[in-house]
Motif scaffolding. Sequence first.
Motif, short mmCIF file in Angstrom:
data_model
loop_
_atom_site.label_atom_id
_atom_site.label_comp_id
_atom_site.label_asym_id
_atom_site.label_seq_id
_atom_site.Cartn_x
_atom_site.Cartn_y
_atom_site.Cartn_z
N UNK A 85 -7.03 45.74 4.09
CA UNK A 85 -7.12 45.54 2.64
C UNK A 85 -7.79 46.77 2.02
N UNK A 86 -8.87 47.23 2.63
CA UNK A 86 -9.56 48.44 2.17
C UNK A 86 -8.59 49.62 2.15
N UNK A 87 -7.86 49.84 3.25
CA UNK A 87 -6.91 50.95 3.31
C UNK A 87 -5.83 50.80 2.24
N UNK A 88 -5.32 49.60 2.04
CA UNK A 88 -4.26 49.38 1.05
C UNK A 88 -4.76 49.76 -0.35
N UNK A 108 2.40 57.07 0.86
CA UNK A 108 1.34 56.11 0.51
C UNK A 108 1.93 54.77 0.10
N UNK A 109 3.02 54.79 -0.64
CA UNK A 109 3.67 53.54 -1.05
C UNK A 109 4.14 52.77 0.19
N UNK A 110 4.79 53.47 1.11
CA UNK A 110 5.27 52.84 2.35
C UNK A 110 4.09 52.35 3.19
N UNK A 111 3.03 53.15 3.26
CA UNK A 111 1.85 52.78 4.04
C UNK A 111 1.20 51.52 3.48
N UNK A 112 1.04 51.45 2.17
CA UNK A 112 0.44 50.26 1.56
C UNK A 112 1.28 49.03 1.90
N UNK A 150 3.26 48.60 4.48
CA UNK A 150 3.13 48.31 5.92
C UNK A 150 1.76 47.70 6.24
N UNK A 151 0.72 48.17 5.59
CA UNK A 151 -0.61 47.62 5.83
C UNK A 151 -0.71 46.17 5.36
N UNK A 152 -0.18 45.91 4.19
CA UNK A 152 -0.27 44.57 3.61
C UNK A 152 0.57 43.58 4.42
N UNK A 153 1.74 44.01 4.85
CA UNK A 153 2.65 43.11 5.57
C UNK A 153 2.49 43.17 7.08
N UNK A 179 -2.36 39.51 13.08
CA UNK A 179 -3.34 38.73 12.35
C UNK A 179 -2.94 38.67 10.88
N UNK A 180 -3.25 37.59 10.20
CA UNK A 180 -2.96 37.54 8.75
C UNK A 180 -3.84 38.57 8.03
N UNK A 181 -3.38 39.00 6.89
CA UNK A 181 -4.10 40.04 6.13
C UNK A 181 -5.54 39.64 5.83
#
Length: 167
Positions: A16-19, A87-91, A93-96, A7-9
């Motif tokens: 978005x909340x998690x990011x 956290x940087x990698x997670x953000x 991955x979440x956004x993309x 799904x698109x972000x």
Amino acid sequence: MTTPANLPLRRRGVDVFFAVVFAAFTVTSVISDLLPTVGVDFTHPSANFFVNSNYWYAHDADPLFMHPPSWMRIVTGLSAFVYMPFYVVLVYALVTGRNWIQLPAVIYATMIVTLTGVVVFGVEFFGEPEWRTQNPAKFLAFNLPYVLVPLVLLARMRKPLPFTRRF
């Protein structure tokens, strides 16, 4: 069999909340966890914003943090040198919408719940008297999000291809 598209972000509001939250955790890892790990003394107020922030938090809510034993410095070191880069990698991955983050996110959430939720909270509430928090409400207000958000992330990552469906 083809893999369904992510799904698109804009349709994954929880991501978005998690990011946003994990971007904030990145900053707090640098401010809060790096200082005790490298041995910065914040047992007294200071003109340095970062040292004074840690003093204010430790003095008001977390005596264990003010005088961290060796094992606590290991916990803060994990946060500063392992969780913060994660956290940087997670953000990202979440956004993309990168599904490969699923297993690392589960491992991370399990570590946080174990180390922070069980060990640190256990010592703060049931440990030696000099380490027990005198202000449990303040301690929980500062620290509970660091356990609850990873638990919700764990629930988010529980199924294969987490970005193909809404939470």
